[in-house]
Design a protein around this motif. Structure first.
Motif, PDB file in Angstrom:
ATOM      1  N   PRO A 145       0.799  -1.230   0.000  1.00 28.21           N
ATOM      2  CA  PRO A 145       0.000   0.000   0.000  1.00 28.21           C
ATOM      3  C   PRO A 145       0.830   1.279   0.000  1.00 28.21           C
ATOM      4  O   PRO A 145       0.444   2.272  -0.590  1.00 28.21           O
ATOM      5  CB  PRO A 145      -0.823  -0.111   1.289  1.00 28.21           C
ATOM      6  CG  PRO A 145      -0.873  -1.567   1.583  1.00 28.21           C
ATOM      7  CD  PRO A 145       0.453  -2.107   1.142  1.00 28.21           C
ATOM      8  N   PHE A 146       1.980   1.284   0.686  1.00 32.12           N
ATOM      9  CA  PHE A 146       2.795   2.488   0.781  1.00 32.12           C
ATOM     10  C   PHE A 146       4.254   2.157   0.501  1.00 32.12           C
ATOM     11  O   PHE A 146       4.786   1.169   1.011  1.00 32.12           O
ATOM     12  CB  PHE A 146       2.708   3.103   2.187  1.00 32.12           C
ATOM     13  CG  PHE A 146       1.328   3.534   2.583  1.00 32.12           C
ATOM     14  CD1 PHE A 146       0.868   4.804   2.268  1.00 32.12           C
ATOM     15  CD2 PHE A 146       0.488   2.679   3.279  1.00 32.12           C
ATOM     16  CE1 PHE A 146      -0.404   5.212   2.629  1.00 32.12           C
ATOM     17  CE2 PHE A 146      -0.783   3.068   3.643  1.00 32.12           C
ATOM     18  CZ  PHE A 146      -1.233   4.342   3.323  1.00 32.12           C
ATOM     19  N   LEU A 147       4.905   2.995  -0.282  1.00 35.82           N
ATOM     20  CA  LEU A 147       6.350   2.919  -0.478  1.00 35.82           C
ATOM     21  C   LEU A 147       6.905   4.316  -0.220  1.00 35.82           C
ATOM     22  O   LEU A 147       6.459   5.285  -0.828  1.00 35.82           O
ATOM     23  CB  LEU A 147       6.706   2.483  -1.903  1.00 35.82           C
ATOM     24  CG  LEU A 147       6.315   1.056  -2.304  1.00 35.82           C
ATOM     25  CD1 LEU A 147       6.622   0.820  -3.775  1.00 35.82           C
ATOM     26  CD2 LEU A 147       7.065   0.041  -1.450  1.00 35.82           C
ATOM     27  N   ASP A 148       7.853   4.417   0.693  1.00 37.68           N
ATOM     28  CA  ASP A 148       8.449   5.709   1.013  1.00 37.68           C
ATOM     29  C   ASP A 148       9.738   5.903   0.225  1.00 37.68           C
ATOM     30  O   ASP A 148      10.560   4.984   0.113  1.00 37.68           O
ATOM     31  CB  ASP A 148       8.771   5.790   2.512  1.00 37.68           C
ATOM     32  CG  ASP A 148       7.517   5.980   3.340  1.00 37.68           C
ATOM     33  OD1 ASP A 148       6.732   6.873   3.007  1.00 37.68           O
ATOM     34  OD2 ASP A 148       7.333   5.220   4.313  1.00 37.68           O
ATOM     35  N   THR A 149       9.918   7.102  -0.312  1.00 38.88           N
ATOM     36  CA  THR A 149      11.158   7.415  -1.005  1.00 38.88           C
ATOM     37  C   THR A 149      12.077   8.210  -0.086  1.00 38.88           C
ATOM     38  O   THR A 149      11.647   8.760   0.934  1.00 38.88           O
ATOM     39  CB  THR A 149      10.902   8.231  -2.288  1.00 38.88           C
ATOM     40  OG1 THR A 149      10.391   9.515  -1.938  1.00 38.88           O
ATOM     41  CG2 THR A 149       9.910   7.508  -3.197  1.00 38.88           C
ATOM     42  N   HIS A 150      13.354   8.285  -0.465  1.00 40.07           N
ATOM     43  CA  HIS A 150      14.331   9.028   0.333  1.00 40.07           C
ATOM     44  C   HIS A 150      14.366  10.501  -0.059  1.00 40.07           C
ATOM     45  O   HIS A 150      14.822  11.333   0.718  1.00 40.07           O
ATOM     46  CB  HIS A 150      15.726   8.431   0.142  1.00 40.07           C
ATOM     47  CG  HIS A 150      15.803   6.968   0.474  1.00 40.07           C
ATOM     48  ND1 HIS A 150      15.492   6.467   1.721  1.00 40.07           N
ATOM     49  CD2 HIS A 150      16.138   5.890  -0.284  1.00 40.07           C
ATOM     50  CE1 HIS A 150      15.639   5.152   1.718  1.00 40.07           C
ATOM     51  NE2 HIS A 150      16.024   4.780   0.516  1.00 40.07           N
ATOM     52  N   THR A 151      13.906  10.803  -1.264  1.00 44.37           N
ATOM     53  CA  THR A 151      13.941  12.163  -1.779  1.00 44.37           C
ATOM     54  C   THR A 151      12.642  12.458  -2.510  1.00 44.37           C
ATOM     55  O   THR A 151      12.003  11.525  -3.013  1.00 44.37           O
ATOM     56  CB  THR A 151      15.135  12.359  -2.743  1.00 44.37           C
ATOM     57  OG1 THR A 151      15.063  13.669  -3.340  1.00 44.37           O
ATOM     58  CG2 THR A 151      15.089  11.336  -3.863  1.00 44.37           C
ATOM     59  N   PRO A 152      12.225  13.706  -2.569  1.00 44.50           N
ATOM     60  CA  PRO A 152      11.043  14.035  -3.364  1.00 44.50           C
ATOM     61  C   PRO A 152      11.380  14.326  -4.826  1.00 44.50           C
ATOM     62  O   PRO A 152      10.488  14.544  -5.635  1.00 44.50           O
ATOM     63  CB  PRO A 152      10.516  15.295  -2.682  1.00 44.50           C
ATOM     64  CG  PRO A 152      11.743  15.961  -2.162  1.00 44.50           C
ATOM     65  CD  PRO A 152      12.696  14.858  -1.764  1.00 44.50           C
ATOM     66  N   LYS A 153      12.667  14.334  -5.166  1.00 50.31           N
ATOM     67  CA  LYS A 153      13.092  14.778  -6.486  1.00 50.31           C
ATOM     68  C   LYS A 153      13.397  13.605  -7.417  1.00 50.31           C
ATOM     69  O   LYS A 153      14.286  12.798  -7.139  1.00 50.31           O
ATOM     70  CB  LYS A 153      14.305  15.693  -6.372  1.00 50.31           C
ATOM     71  CG  LYS A 153      13.983  17.005  -5.657  1.00 50.31           C
ATOM     72  CD  LYS A 153      15.173  17.942  -5.628  1.00 50.31           C
ATOM     73  CE  LYS A 153      14.809  19.263  -4.948  1.00 50.31           C
ATOM     74  NZ  LYS A 153      15.955  20.198  -4.922  1.00 50.31           N
ATOM     75  N   LEU A 154      12.646  13.554  -8.507  1.00 57.89           N
ATOM     76  CA  LEU A 154      12.838  12.515  -9.511  1.00 57.89           C
ATOM     77  C   LEU A 154      13.819  13.001 -10.565  1.00 57.89           C
ATOM     78  O   LEU A 154      13.577  14.006 -11.234  1.00 57.89           O
ATOM     79  CB  LEU A 154      11.504  12.161 -10.172  1.00 57.89           C
ATOM     80  CG  LEU A 154      11.578  11.271 -11.406  1.00 57.89           C
ATOM     81  CD1 LEU A 154      12.047   9.870 -11.035  1.00 57.89           C
ATOM     82  CD2 LEU A 154      10.237  11.211 -12.120  1.00 57.89           C
ATOM     83  N   PRO A 155      14.944  12.303 -10.760  1.00 57.32           N
ATOM     84  CA  PRO A 155      15.880  12.700 -11.803  1.00 57.32           C
ATOM     85  C   PRO A 155      15.371  12.287 -13.180  1.00 57.32           C
ATOM     86  O   PRO A 155      14.887  11.178 -13.364  1.00 57.32           O
ATOM     87  CB  PRO A 155      17.153  11.931 -11.433  1.00 57.32           C
ATOM     88  CG  PRO A 155      16.652  10.699 -10.741  1.00 57.32           C
ATOM     89  CD  PRO A 155      15.412  11.130 -10.001  1.00 57.32           C
ATOM     90  N   VAL A 156      15.448  13.195 -14.140  1.00 57.53           N
ATOM     91  CA  VAL A 156      15.103  12.897 -15.525  1.00 57.53           C
ATOM     92  C   VAL A 156      16.396  12.993 -16.324  1.00 57.53           C
ATOM     93  O   VAL A 156      17.023  14.053 -16.362  1.00 57.53           O
ATOM     94  CB  VAL A 156      14.041  13.860 -16.069  1.00 57.53           C
ATOM     95  CG1 VAL A 156      13.670  13.498 -17.503  1.00 57.53           C
ATOM     96  CG2 VAL A 156      12.802  13.830 -15.180  1.00 57.53           C
ATOM     97  N   SER A 157      16.785  11.884 -16.948  1.00 58.12           N
ATOM     98  CA  SER A 157      18.110  11.782 -17.561  1.00 58.12           C
ATOM     99  C   SER A 157      18.044  11.513 -19.049  1.00 58.12           C
ATOM    100  O   SER A 157      17.088  10.928 -19.552  1.00 58.12           O
ATOM    101  CB  SER A 157      18.906  10.645 -16.900  1.00 58.12           C
ATOM    102  OG  SER A 157      18.978  10.781 -15.505  1.00 58.12           O
ATOM    103  N   PHE A 158      19.087  11.944 -19.736  1.00 57.49           N
ATOM    104  CA  PHE A 158      19.341  11.498 -21.105  1.00 57.49           C
ATOM    105  C   PHE A 158      20.845  11.539 -21.343  1.00 57.49           C
ATOM    106  O   PHE A 158      21.474  12.560 -21.102  1.00 57.49           O
ATOM    107  CB  PHE A 158      18.637  12.352 -22.150  1.00 57.49           C
ATOM    108  CG  PHE A 158      18.959  11.873 -23.547  1.00 57.49           C
ATOM    109  CD1 PHE A 158      18.299  10.759 -24.051  1.00 57.49           C
ATOM    110  CD2 PHE A 158      19.929  12.483 -24.315  1.00 57.49           C
ATOM    111  CE1 PHE A 158      18.621  10.267 -25.312  1.00 57.49           C
ATOM    112  CE2 PHE A 158      20.254  12.005 -25.575  1.00 57.49           C
ATOM    113  CZ  PHE A 158      19.597  10.896 -26.073  1.00 57.49           C
TER     114      PHE A 158
END
Length: 383
Positions: free
Chosen positions: A337-350
């Motif tokens: 039901p819940f997964l906690d992340t360590h950061t709120p920032k999602l990296p978008v890469s290329f």
């Protein structure tokens, strides 16, 4: 940040999910120059490039808007829609343009792809709980929008009283895209955790290392000193490269971008430059550079910025009871039901490096998922 697996009973909130994104992006921003329908490329003349994104020529709002427009664009043959001409003398269908087309119409197929002209055609229903159903950019697809891949034989018998339709492919109902950024971030962090556990096994030969990321078990591994290699026989639920791939019906895409590269080619015959190469007409339709790197980046940013689903504020007694049964019989062991992340920032890469998703040199933007429009709740410990 907490990622909700529960979906709302009434999707009234989902109308705001996709539409608020579209509305906020559309205000005060003009569309690129386009020819009348059918008389020129639907993508227009002013196309967003990766170089301009990385140079900061666009605000995040403008990048998201460009992605929303691409998601909603009805591609045509000037853009590169389709796969070219079917060659009946190449029965193995390996050369460019070799998807047999429905009734040899030269454009559409419906079976095994070439089944829509835009992503929005199949992802536009925000709620079937109300009548009429609500339109939402990034929503689910109705029955008429199901994809029908992997068919090798279709047999329809129309004899009176004996009609049946044999179909050996798969019917796929398009899912909604809300909250995809949270799912992608959780998957990337889990990948990093699994890669670290693999390195720990290498540093401690012959020691069995449990593979657990965010409370989810993926079996175990150890470095076999006698064989001089990792023993992966007990790895479960993830490929041997230990990359978590949360997208796609078979769990074979690590990011929205990765998924989009295949979806664009399959559903519209629109081939991304980063897959086929710059100036390459891989599908034999006479058009090159069909989806630019910057355009796919914009679609990626738009896809991961969409708002998260929300649980109903006042669930019914039967919904509460059902949730209890769901947990008590073990469903929640896999459908966490819940997964906690360590950061709120999602990296978008290329380009994306699946085994190292936080590689700084390849990240061109970070999407803060705690901010609107994604609006995930901070979890109090930094993520």
């Amino acid at each position: 940040m907490s990622i909700f697996a529960h979906l709302p009973k009434c999707s009234s909130g989902l109308m705001g999910l996709g539409m608020s994104v579209a509305a906020s992006l559309a205000i005060g921003s003009g569309a690129s120059a386009q020819a009348p329908p059918g008389e020129g490329p639907a993508l227009g003349a002013n196309r967003i490039t990766q170089a301009d994104i990385e140079a900061g020529e666009y605000t995040m709002r403008e990048v998201r808007r460009a992605g929303m427009l691409l998601f909603s664009t009805q591609f045509n043959k000037y853009d590169g829609y389709g796969d070219g001409v079917f060659d009946p003398f190449n029965p193995d269908h390996t050369s460019p343009g070799n998807r047999p087309l429905l009734q040899n119409n030269g454009t559409f197929n419906r079976i095994n792809g070439l089944d829509s002209q835009s992503c929005l055609e199949c992802h536009g229903v925000g709620s079937n709980y109300v009548r009429p159903m609500r339109f939402t950019i990034g929503g689910v697809g109705s029955v008429s929008a199901v994809a029908m891949p992997a068919s090798t034989e279709i047999d329809i018998d129309d004899e009176a009283g004996n009609g049946f339709a044999f179909y050996d492919g798969r019917l796929i109902n398009p899912p909604f895209l809300f909250g995809a950024g949270g799912v992608e971030l959780a998957g990337k962090e889990m990948t990093v955790e699994l890669q670290a556990l693999q390195q720990s096994a290498i540093n401690n030969p012959d020691t069995v290392v449990p593979l657990v990321a965010k409370g989810v078990s993926f079996g175990s591994l150890f470095f076999d000193s006698d064989a001089g290699e990792l023993n992966l026989d007990s790895v479960e639920g993830v490929d041997h490269d230990l990359v978590v791939r949360p997208f796609g019906r078979k769990g074979d895409n690590s990011s929205i971008r990765k998924f989009d590269t295949g979806a664009l080619a399959f559903h519209q015959g629109m081939q991304p430059v980063e897959v086929v190469g710059e100036g390459v007409d891989a599908d034999g339709d006479g058009v090159v550079n069909e989806i630019l790197v910057g355009e796919l980046s914009a679609m990626h940013v738009f896809g991961v910025s969409m708002e998260r689903p929300r649980e109903a504020a006042n669930p019914s007694a039967s919904a509460i009871s059902g949730s209890g049964v769901f947990s008590s019989i073990g469903c929640a062991d896999c459908h966490v039901p819940f997964l906690d992340t360590h950061t709120p920032k999602l990296p978008v890469s290329f380009p994306e490096v699946e085994t190292d998703p936080f590689l700084r040199s390849n990240i061109f933007v970070e999407v803060d998922l705690s901010q609107a429009p994604a609006s995930f709740r901070p979890n109090g410990v930094g993520g």
